[in-house]
Design an enzyme around this catalytic site. Structure first.
Site, short mmCIF file in Angstrom:
data_model
loop_
_atom_site.label_atom_id
_atom_site.label_comp_id
_atom_site.label_asym_id
_atom_site.label_seq_id
_atom_site.Cartn_x
_atom_site.Cartn_y
_atom_site.Cartn_z
N SER A 190 3.93 -2.16 10.21
CA SER A 190 5.39 -2.24 10.42
C SER A 190 5.99 -3.58 10.01
CB SER A 190 5.74 -1.91 11.87
OG SER A 190 5.36 -0.57 12.17
N ASN A 241 0.86 -1.18 0.00
CA ASN A 241 0.00 0.00 0.00
C ASN A 241 0.90 1.23 0.00
OD1 ASN A 241 -1.76 2.08 0.54
ND2 ASN A 241 -2.35 1.35 2.58
N GLU A 293 -4.86 -4.84 10.77
CA GLU A 293 -3.84 -3.82 10.95
C GLU A 293 -4.09 -3.09 12.27
OE1 GLU A 293 -1.97 -2.70 6.92
OE2 GLU A 293 -3.63 -1.33 7.25
N LYS A 341 0.03 4.23 -0.17
CA LYS A 341 -0.62 5.39 0.45
C LYS A 341 -0.46 6.62 -0.48
CE LYS A 341 0.00 3.17 4.85
NZ LYS A 341 0.16 3.24 6.30
N HIS A 382 -9.30 1.19 5.28
CA HIS A 382 -8.01 1.38 5.95
C HIS A 382 -8.19 2.32 7.13
CE1 HIS A 382 -3.88 2.53 6.73
NE2 HIS A 382 -3.52 1.45 6.06
N GLU A 439 -6.56 4.73 8.12
CA GLU A 439 -6.35 6.15 7.79
C GLU A 439 -7.61 6.74 7.15
OE1 GLU A 439 -2.70 5.48 5.66
OE2 GLU A 439 -1.72 4.98 7.55
N GLY A 466 3.11 2.26 10.73
CA GLY A 466 4.10 3.33 10.57
C GLY A 466 4.88 3.67 11.83
#
Ligand code: 13P
Length: 251
Positions: free
Chosen positions: A213, A12, A168, A14, A98, A100, A174
């Protein structure tokens, strides 16, 4: 049965990537050209690059996916992108829900389910993301959160062929932090059980990816965990040398 599931390693990107980054998928395709892979590989670049990423990977088996789609087929939704547009650009899958998107765009489980349905309608695989926040984990609510996200975000009609679930943990994205093997084992076993509840027999063979990660240094250990059927990779998917280091868990 779990052992017959072909894993998927998906990258991904992003909101990263312009013309200059096309050298990475080109490099990746070259690196994988003569390799017999035990997993599927996918790159999910920004929508603006899907067609060009596909072009530089021509001749390879690497697939391309989108990162989000609108629930509607078309219409007055300025700035949004439909599942059909992603398909037209060369995508075979789309990430939905996701964390985010859930945070930045206030996406609810119901919206995520509607997006997954929109993906299915045009023949795209929906990669449906779920995962708890740090507060939820600290509060002992992880499994409960996963259950409610699964019930709310996985629409009717999901099959092992058209759906991938990505676990996730929000706090692992991240950050360089990952859950312990025991924590991943528990979460993925729980997801597997809940999937059977919402998908019936199909739940047993649906891919459950781990994301957060994942790096070349921890991929082999993470991918060996029971019910982990691949990875959804953020930062480490941007460079072919890093991404291949993760894919190597399945070579
Ligand atoms: P990182 O691999 O950068 O932690 O991101 C994970 C992710 O959000 C993939 O969708």
């Amino acid at each position: 049965m779990a052992h017959t599931i072909k894993p998927l390693v998906a990258g991904n990107w992003k909101m990263n990537g312009t013309t200059a980054n096309l050298k990475e998928p080109r490099l990746l395709a070259g690196m994988l050209r003569d390799v017999k892979l035990k997993c599927d590989v996918m790159v999910c670049p920004p929508a603006t690059l899907i067609r060009r990423v596909k072009a530089v990977m021509r001749g390879s088996k690497i697939k391309a996916g989108g990162q989000d789609c609108h629930a509607a087929v078309s219409g007055a939704h300025t700035g949004d992108i439909s599942a059909d547009m992603l398909k037209d650009a060369g995508a075979t899958a789309v990430i939905v829900g996701h964390s985010e998107r859930r945070t930045n765009h206030k996406e609810t489980d119901a919206m995520v389910a509607a997006k997954a349905l929109a993906a299915h309608k045009v023949g795209l695989t929906a990669i449906i993301c779920i995962g708890e926040t740090l507060d939820e984990r600290k509060g002992g609510k992880t499994l409960e959160v996963l259950t409610s996200q699964i019930k709310g975000s996985i629409p009717a009609g999901c099959t092992a062929a058209n759906t991938v679930v990505a676990y996730e943990p929000v706090w692992a994205i991240g950050t360089g932090l990952t859950p312990t093997v025991a924590e991943i084992t528990e979460a993925h076993a729980h997801i597997r059980k809940e999937l059977s509840g919402v998908m019936g027999a199909e739940g047993a063979s649906t891919r459950i990816l781990y994301g957060g990660s994942v790096k070349p240094t921890n991929a082999a250990e993470l991918m060996a965990v029971a019910n982990v059927n691949g990875a959804l990779v953020g930062g480490a998917s941007l460079k072919a040398v890093d991404f291949i280091g993760i894919i190597k868990a399945y070579i």
